[in-house]
Structure formats: structure tokens, C-alpha cells
Design a protein around this motif. Structure first.
Motif, PDB file in Angstrom:
ATOM      1  N   ALA A  50       4.896  13.572   2.265  1.00 14.52           N
ATOM      2  CA  ALA A  50       5.326  12.531   3.190  1.00 14.52           C
ATOM      3  C   ALA A  50       6.466  11.744   2.564  1.00 14.52           C
ATOM      4  O   ALA A  50       6.344  11.244   1.444  1.00 14.52           O
ATOM      5  CB  ALA A  50       4.171  11.594   3.526  1.00 14.52           C
ATOM      6  N   GLU A  51       7.576  11.660   3.287  1.00 18.38           N
ATOM      7  CA  GLU A  51       8.702  10.852   2.822  1.00 18.38           C
ATOM      8  C   GLU A  51       8.474   9.386   3.200  1.00 18.38           C
ATOM      9  O   GLU A  51       7.605   9.055   3.997  1.00 18.38           O
ATOM     10  CB  GLU A  51       9.994  11.391   3.432  1.00 18.38           C
ATOM     11  CG  GLU A  51      10.299  12.819   3.017  1.00 18.38           C
ATOM     12  CD  GLU A  51      11.654  13.283   3.517  1.00 18.38           C
ATOM     13  OE1 GLU A  51      12.678  12.745   3.045  1.00 18.38           O
ATOM     14  OE2 GLU A  51      11.682  14.162   4.406  1.00 18.38           O
ATOM     15  N   ALA A 212      -0.634   7.421   1.203  1.00 17.58           N
ATOM     16  CA  ALA A 212      -0.240   7.208  -0.191  1.00 17.58           C
ATOM     17  C   ALA A 212       1.209   6.757  -0.333  1.00 17.58           C
ATOM     18  O   ALA A 212       1.600   6.289  -1.411  1.00 17.58           O
ATOM     19  CB  ALA A 212      -0.474   8.482  -1.006  1.00 17.58           C
ATOM     20  N   THR A 213       2.007   6.868   0.731  1.00 15.83           N
ATOM     21  CA  THR A 213       3.377   6.350   0.626  1.00 15.83           C
ATOM     22  C   THR A 213       3.385   4.838   0.431  1.00 15.83           C
ATOM     23  O   THR A 213       4.393   4.273   0.007  1.00 15.83           O
ATOM     24  CB  THR A 213       4.239   6.718   1.858  1.00 15.83           C
ATOM     25  OG1 THR A 213       3.620   6.208   3.050  1.00 15.83           O
ATOM     26  CG2 THR A 213       4.428   8.222   1.973  1.00 15.83           C
ATOM     27  N   LEU A 214       2.269   4.186   0.708  1.00 17.10           N
ATOM     28  CA  LEU A 214       2.121   2.764   0.359  1.00 17.10           C
ATOM     29  C   LEU A 214       2.480   2.535  -1.104  1.00 17.10           C
ATOM     30  O   LEU A 214       3.155   1.554  -1.453  1.00 17.10           O
ATOM     31  CB  LEU A 214       0.675   2.338   0.627  1.00 17.10           C
ATOM     32  CG  LEU A 214       0.207   1.009   0.020  1.00 17.10           C
ATOM     33  CD1 LEU A 214       0.873  -0.154   0.728  1.00 17.10           C
ATOM     34  CD2 LEU A 214      -1.310   0.898   0.104  1.00 17.10           C
ATOM     35  N   LEU A 215       2.044   3.446  -1.965  1.00 16.07           N
ATOM     36  CA  LEU A 215       2.303   3.304  -3.398  1.00 16.07           C
ATOM     37  C   LEU A 215       3.682   3.828  -3.780  1.00 16.07           C
ATOM     38  O   LEU A 215       4.287   3.338  -4.732  1.00 16.07           O
ATOM     39  CB  LEU A 215       1.212   4.024  -4.193  1.00 16.07           C
ATOM     40  CG  LEU A 215      -0.176   3.397  -4.029  1.00 16.07           C
ATOM     41  CD1 LEU A 215      -1.261   4.307  -4.585  1.00 16.07           C
ATOM     42  CD2 LEU A 215      -0.232   2.019  -4.684  1.00 16.07           C
ATOM     43  N   ALA A 216       4.180   4.799  -3.032  1.00 16.47           N
ATOM     44  CA  ALA A 216       5.548   5.267  -3.285  1.00 16.47           C
ATOM     45  C   ALA A 216       6.569   4.207  -2.889  1.00 16.47           C
ATOM     46  O   ALA A 216       7.670   4.147  -3.450  1.00 16.47           O
ATOM     47  CB  ALA A 216       5.808   6.571  -2.524  1.00 16.47           C
ATOM     48  N   ARG A 217       6.201   3.353  -1.917  1.00 12.33           N
ATOM     49  CA  ARG A 217       7.078   2.248  -1.490  1.00 12.33           C
ATOM     50  C   ARG A 217       6.802   0.975  -2.295  1.00 12.33           C
ATOM     51  O   ARG A 217       7.168  -0.115  -1.887  1.00 12.33           O
ATOM     52  CB  ARG A 217       6.902   1.966   0.006  1.00 12.33           C
ATOM     53  CG  ARG A 217       7.480   3.038   0.924  1.00 12.33           C
ATOM     54  CD  ARG A 217       7.484   2.570   2.383  1.00 12.33           C
ATOM     55  NE  ARG A 217       6.129   2.355   2.866  1.00 12.33           N
ATOM     56  CZ  ARG A 217       5.389   3.273   3.502  1.00 12.33           C
ATOM     57  NH1 ARG A 217       5.904   4.465   3.750  1.00 12.33           N
ATOM     58  NH2 ARG A 217       4.163   3.006   3.892  1.00 12.33           N
ATOM     59  N   GLY A 274       9.175   5.652  -5.187  1.00 11.59           N
ATOM     60  CA  GLY A 274      10.511   5.547  -4.631  1.00 11.59           C
ATOM     61  C   GLY A 274      10.992   6.774  -3.890  1.00 11.59           C
ATOM     62  O   GLY A 274      12.096   6.769  -3.323  1.00 11.59           O
ATOM     63  N   ARG A 275      10.169   7.835  -3.819  1.00 14.16           N
ATOM     64  CA  ARG A 275      10.629   9.083  -3.196  1.00 14.16           C
ATOM     65  C   ARG A 275       9.695   9.607  -2.106  1.00 14.16           C
ATOM     66  O   ARG A 275      10.106   9.812  -0.973  1.00 14.16           O
ATOM     67  CB  ARG A 275      10.799  10.173  -4.267  1.00 14.16           C
ATOM     68  CG  ARG A 275      11.806   9.840  -5.327  1.00 14.16           C
ATOM     69  CD  ARG A 275      13.211   9.706  -4.759  1.00 14.16           C
ATOM     70  NE  ARG A 275      13.752  10.981  -4.352  1.00 14.16           N
ATOM     71  CZ  ARG A 275      14.449  11.796  -5.180  1.00 14.16           C
ATOM     72  NH1 ARG A 275      14.653  11.454  -6.439  1.00 14.16           N
ATOM     73  NH2 ARG A 275      14.945  12.923  -4.734  1.00 14.16           N
TER      74      ARG A 275
END
Length: 310
Positions: A50-51, A212-217, A274-275
């Protein structure tokens, strides 16, 4: 880090990984102490990326729901940190355990303070503290996962929760032991009900990669609001890297090089800060409770893309 940016690149990488995994002969064994998990085909495989903008790429059974189990501990930790901040760390440590995830041994040496939030004792403390602050820890978790995945149909699997409760003597022992040291606020039977429901959430690779993009952001939710400070998101990612795959975390960091959290349902989430965020699922586990194909797939992903925190 490397430079995988286009939609086509991610999809091609995933398809290459799926081809490689399909040729892998040994896939481990499904968890046999929970009947609903034992019935899953150990050779099943799905993977999603997921981006940050919500675009999802997938391969295999990436939309097949599975039992998330300990993967949910990441999101419960995030919720509790958002509520109480650093006070949590007075009640649970941040060090790898080096022992099985349901071990009682260290608790006696360390006066009822679990080594980290992802072994069972530590997760019980986090769930207990979140429940004290919200009145419904499992419900708070489910609401977060529904919102971040964009899937309102996510739910508990009460059959799995009941099965875990029927085999939950070790978790009950952990809860009572910590309560004897004053490190549990709620009645242990209530805590166990919350904990087993939390672990029974059923979701797909797509759902969990998006969540999990919560943590990537760096702590920013899908709707643009902030759940965690950047520092708190760093804390969660750091503990995932050092403690997220039971007592195989060192090998996981060596092979994969990303913050990750596994569950005995065969799922593993991983974060590229960040990705993007990833989730891979394959029910066949190794002796430490991690998905054999899942770890191999994440190893391939970081090798092929160069995306790693190192």
C-alpha cells in the motif's frame, strides 16, 4: 533507499516474488492449537503493498481474509501511546525477549514488567491500559482498523476468540502473575476477553497494508489527522524492528531490514517509513511462529527493491 516509485514497478516486483515463492518446497506448518487456524492450507500465499496515497498492489490471495492474531498488537500499541504517551513505558519494556512469546520466566525476574509490548505478557499490559482509558480496547482497535483500511466490514471472529479462550491457560497465568505485581488494572477474565477478541480480528493483506501506512506516514491517519507524534511513530517502528517477530527478530532484521510484526495466523506487516507498507500472508509457520513464505517474500522484496531502513 532504492527508487521503486511507479505502480508498474511494485506490481512487477510482487509478481516476481509470487513466482519465486511458488517454487519454494517447504512452507512450514499451520498453527495447530487453534482449530480454525489449523484448517488453513500452509501453502496459501498473498501479498500487498500500500502506497501512502492509498493505492494498493497485490498478488495471490491478497484479498483473502485471515486471522490477524498478534499483528493487531501494533495497532493496540499505537492507540495506547496516543492516549497515555510515555507513561506506558513504565509498565512494559522495549527490549527483545530472547524467549518464546508466551514465556513466564522473565516476568518473575523482572517483577511483573514484560520485556516488550509484543510478547503475550506485554500485549496484555497494553490491552489492559487501553481498556482502562477507553472502556473497550477491542472495540477501539476494530474502529481504527476499519477506518485506516477503508473496510467497514472488518470484524472479530468469535469462533477463533472462543477457541483461544479454551486454550488460554498460559495467557491467564501471565495476567494473574502481572496482577499480583500491580501491573494489571482490570479483572483478568475481562482482560482476557478483550485480548482474545483483539487477536481474532479477520482481515486481508490489502486491509492490513493500508492500515499499516499509518506508521509509514509517521503517525498520520488516512483522513489526514494525526494519531501519533512523529516520535511515537518512530517508537512503534523501532519496537517492531527489534521485537516484532518473537525471538527471531534479529534474523528478521538481518534478512528483511524493515520494521515488521508477525502473527501465528501467518500474516506479517512491514513498514517502509515515508514510502509504503506491506502485508504478506501464508499460514505455514516455522518453529518460532513466523510465516516461512512470508519472511522469504519480504526478504525478496527488500532485495529486489533496495527499500530498507538500512
Amino acid at each position: 533507499m532504492g527508487a521503486v516509485t511507479s505502480t508498474m514497478d511494485y506490481q512487477q516486483v510482487l509478481e516476481h516474488i509470487a513466482e519465486e515463492i511458488a517454487r519454494t518446497p517447504g512452507r512450514g506448518r499451520s498453527a495447530d492449537y487453534i482449530p480454525a487456524l489449523a484448517a488453513r492450507d500452509p501453502r496459501a500465499f498473498g501479498m500487498a503493498v500500500a502506497e501512502l496515497d492509498g493505492t494498493v498492489h497485490g498478488v495471490g490471495e491478497w484479498r483473502e481474509p485471515f486471522s490477524t492474531q498478534s499483528v493487531t498488537k501494533v495497532f493496540t500499541l499505537a492507540l495506547d501511546l496516543a492516549h497515555e504517551g510515555d507513561e506506558l513505558w513504565e509498565h512494559v519494556g522495549r527490549e527483545p525477549s530472547g524467549n518464546p512469546f508466551n514465556s513466564l520466566i522473565q516476568l518473575e525476574y523482572e517483577n511483573g514488567i514484560p520485556r516488550n509490548p509484543f510478547i503475550n505478557a506485554g500485549a496484555l499490559v497494553v490491552t489492559d491500559r487501553l481498556h482502562t482509558r477507553t472502556g473497550d480496547a477491542a472495540g477501539e482497535l476494530l474502529r481504527l482498523l476499519r477506518a485506516e483500511s477503508g473496510n467497514p466490514d472488518l470484524d472479530f471472529d468469535l469462533e477463533v476468540a472462543a477457541s483461544e479462550a479454551a486454550h488460554g491457560d498460559r495467557n491467564a497465568a501471565l495476567g494473574h502473575f502481572m496482577a499480583s505485581y500491580g501491573n494489571i488494572d482490570n479483572p483478568v477474565p475481562l482482560l482476557l476477553d478483550q485480548y482474545f477478541r483483539q487477536c481474532s480480528v479477520t482481515a486481508s493483506c490489502a486491509d492490513l497494508a493500508l492500515a499499516a501506512t499509518l506508521l509509514a506516514r509517521h503517525g498520520i491517519r488516512a483522513d489526514g489527522t494525526r494519531l501519533l507524534t512523529r516520535s511515537q511513530a518512530k517508537q512503534v517502528n523501532a519496537v517492531m524492528l527489534t521485537c516484532g517477530t518473537y525471538d527471531a527478530a534479529g534474523d528478521f532484521a538481518y534478512r528483511v531490514g524493515l520494521p515488521g510484526k508477525s502473527g501465528v495466523g501467518g500474516g506479517i506487516i512491514a513498514v517502509v517509513p515515508g514510502r509504503c507498507a506491506l502485508c504478506v500472508w501464508s499460514p505455514g509457520l516455522d518453529e518460532r511462529g513466523n510465516s516461512v513464505a512470508g519472511v522469504a517474500a519480504l526478504d525478496l522484496f527488500t532485495t529486489l527493491t533496495g527499500l530498507s531502513v538500512f
